[in-house]
Design a protein around this motif. Structure first.
Motif, short mmCIF file in Angstrom:
data_model
loop_
_atom_site.label_atom_id
_atom_site.label_comp_id
_atom_site.label_asym_id
_atom_site.label_seq_id
_atom_site.Cartn_x
_atom_site.Cartn_y
_atom_site.Cartn_z
N ILE A 1 -0.11 -7.77 -5.96
CA ILE A 1 1.24 -7.69 -6.52
C ILE A 1 1.66 -6.24 -6.76
CG2 ILE A 1 0.65 -7.85 -8.99
CD1 ILE A 1 3.04 -9.87 -9.19
N LEU A 2 0.72 -5.36 -7.01
CA LEU A 2 1.05 -3.95 -7.20
C LEU A 2 1.57 -3.33 -5.91
CD1 LEU A 2 -1.85 -2.68 -9.51
CD2 LEU A 2 0.34 -3.72 -10.13
N LYS B 1 6.73 -1.62 -2.84
CA LYS B 1 7.78 -1.74 -1.81
C LYS B 1 9.18 -1.65 -2.42
CE LYS B 1 4.94 -4.93 0.95
NZ LYS B 1 4.86 -6.33 1.47
N GLN B 2 9.31 -1.94 -3.71
CA GLN B 2 10.63 -1.95 -4.35
C GLN B 2 11.16 -0.54 -4.59
OE1 GLN B 2 11.77 -5.04 -4.34
NE2 GLN B 2 9.70 -5.62 -3.69
N LYS B 3 10.26 0.44 -4.58
CA LYS B 3 10.64 1.85 -4.77
C LYS B 3 11.52 2.03 -6.01
CE LYS B 3 10.02 2.97 0.10
NZ LYS B 3 10.60 3.55 1.33
N LEU C 1 1.47 2.09 -5.52
CA LEU C 1 2.49 2.07 -6.58
C LEU C 1 2.67 3.45 -7.18
CD1 LEU C 1 4.42 0.31 -8.23
CD2 LEU C 1 2.52 -0.18 -9.79
N GLN C 2 1.58 4.13 -7.44
CA GLN C 2 1.65 5.49 -8.00
C GLN C 2 2.45 6.43 -7.10
OE1 GLN C 2 -2.64 6.27 -8.65
NE2 GLN C 2 -2.05 6.83 -10.73
N GLY D 1 8.25 -7.81 -13.78
CA GLY D 1 9.63 -7.78 -14.22
C GLY D 1 10.41 -6.68 -13.52
N VAL D 2 11.70 -6.90 -13.34
CA VAL D 2 12.59 -5.91 -12.75
C VAL D 2 13.82 -5.77 -13.64
CG1 VAL D 2 14.09 -5.34 -10.79
CG2 VAL D 2 11.83 -6.35 -10.39
#
Length: 307
Positions: A3-4, A9-11, A48-49, A267-268
Motif C-alpha cells: 500500500i505504501l 503513485k499519488q505524488k 514513498l519517501q 487517507g487522502v
C-alpha cells in the motif's frame, strides 16, 4: 507493505504517519533500532519517501510498549530513535525538548495548511481501568484534573501555534479524539483534556481545524458539535497492513460515516482552493486506491465565531 507503493503513485504534497509506524514493543533500543532499519529497507517505503515529504508522530507501539504513557522508562531513548529515523535536523527544537510534537505550515498566503503533530504518549498520565472489559478494552473516563494527555509544556506550545495564521489546520493525533469512549485508548478517557483542546481552538479563534487519527485498525469519520465553537471532525485512517482479527468497531456515538472500513487503507485530503468557498474532501482509499469512504466540507463550516 504494498500500500505504501500505491501511495507513492499519488505524488502527494505531504504524507502523515500517525503512529504504530513500527511495532517495537520493547525496552531494548537495539531491538527498536533494528525494526526501524527493517522499515527503512522496505522498497515501497523508499518509493514513498522519494515522492513526498513525510511528517510523523508516534503511537504506543513505536513509542515503545502497548498502551504506554509517561510511565514508559525508555521514553527519552525512544525519542532519540524516532528523531534519528525520521531524519529530524540536529538543530531542531525536537532534539532539545521532551516529546516529539511539532508544527509546520505549508503553502502560500491564502492557501496555508498548518500541520500540528501532537505527542499523545510522552506526557500522558495513567489511564483508569474498569474490572469489566468492554469491546474496545479496559479503559474508562477519568475526570481527575491532575491527569494529562499533552502535558503543560505542550499545551502552552499548542496555544501559541494555533494563533499563527493559516487557512486550514490538520491536527494529527495517534489516538482518536472525537469518538466516544468504548474501552479503547482515546481522548475521551480524559474528558477534561479533550474539552481543553476544543476550548483552546475556540480561544485562539483558530479557524479551519480538523483532526486526523489512526490506531484503531479500521477507518471511520466522527464529528461533535457539543461544547465547541464550530463542528470538530475526526477522520480516522487505519491501518496500512495490520487488519484487526476481531473486525468489530467499537461503539461511537459521534460516528458520521455510513460505515467503517476494515481492510488495508490510507487517507487522502484534497483541498480545492479555486472555489469561492474552498472545499476540503477527505477520502479513505483501499489498497488499490479505490475510494471506500468520503466526506466533503466547505471551509466556511470550520470558522470560529467572531464574538
Amino acid at each position: 507493505m504494498p500500500i505504501l507503493g500505491e501511495m507513492a503513485k499519488q505524488k502527494a504534497d505531504a504524507v502523515l504517519f500517525l503512529g504504530d509506524n513500527i511495532y517495537a514493543d520493547t525496552h531494548d533500543m537495539k531491538v527498536m533500532r533494528e525494526k526501524y532499519a527493517t522499515l527503512a529497507k522496505n522498497t515501497d517505503f523508499q518509493a514513498l519517501q522519494q515522492h513526498a515529504p513525510i511528517f510523523a508522530v508516534w503511537d504506543d507501539h513505536d513509542y515503545g510498549l502497548n498502551d504506554a504513557g509517561a510511565d514508559y522508562p525508555q521514553r527519552v531513548q525512544a525519542q532519540k530513535e524516532f528523531l534519528d529515523f525520521w531524519g529530524i535536523e540536529k538543530d531542531s527544537p525536537r532534539r532539545t525538548r521532551e516529546g516529539i510534537y511539532d508544527s509546520v505550515i505549508l503553502g502560500p498566503e491564502g492557501k496555508r495548511v498548518q500541520i500540528l503533530l501532537l505527542d499523545t504518549r510522552y506526557f500522558r498520565s495513567t489511564l483508569k481501568k474498569s474490572a469489566e472489559r468492554r469491546v474496545g478494552g479496559p479503559y474508562i473516563p477519568d475526570s481527575d484534573p491532575a491527569k494529562t494527555i499533552l502535558g503543560e509544556t505542550q499545551w502552552q506550545w499548542l496555544e501559541g501555534e494555533l494563533k499563527k495564521s493559516a487557512e486550514v489546520r490538520i491536527i494529527a493525533t495517534g489516538i482518536q479524539c472525537v469518538p466516544s469512549d468504548a474501552g479503547q485508548e482515546t481522548w475521551a478517557n480524559l474528558p477534561r483534556e479533550r474539552q481543553r483542546l476544543f476550548d483552546l481552538i475556540s480561544k485562539a479563534k483558530a479557524s479551519g481545524a480538523f483532526i486526523v487519527s489512526g490506531d484503531r485498525h479500521w477507518s471511520e469519520f466522527s464529528m461533535t458539535d457539543e461544547n465547541v465553537d464550530y463542528p470538530i471532525y475526526d477522520f480516522t485512517s487505519s491501518s496500512f497492513n495490520q487488519i484487526h482479527p476481531r473486525g468489530t468497531p467499537t461503539d461511537n456515538q459521534y460516528r458520521i460515516s455510513d460505515s467503517t472500513y476494515h481492510k488495508e487503507n490510507y487517507g487522502v485530503i484534497q483541498i480545492d482552493w479555486e472555489k469561492d468557498d474552498p472545499i476540503v474532501e477527505v477520502q479513505i482509499r483501499d489498497i488499490n486506491s479505490k475510494i471506500q469512504l468520503r466526506n466533503t466540507l466547505k471551509l466556511s463550516e470550520l470558522q470560529a465565531r467572531s464574538n
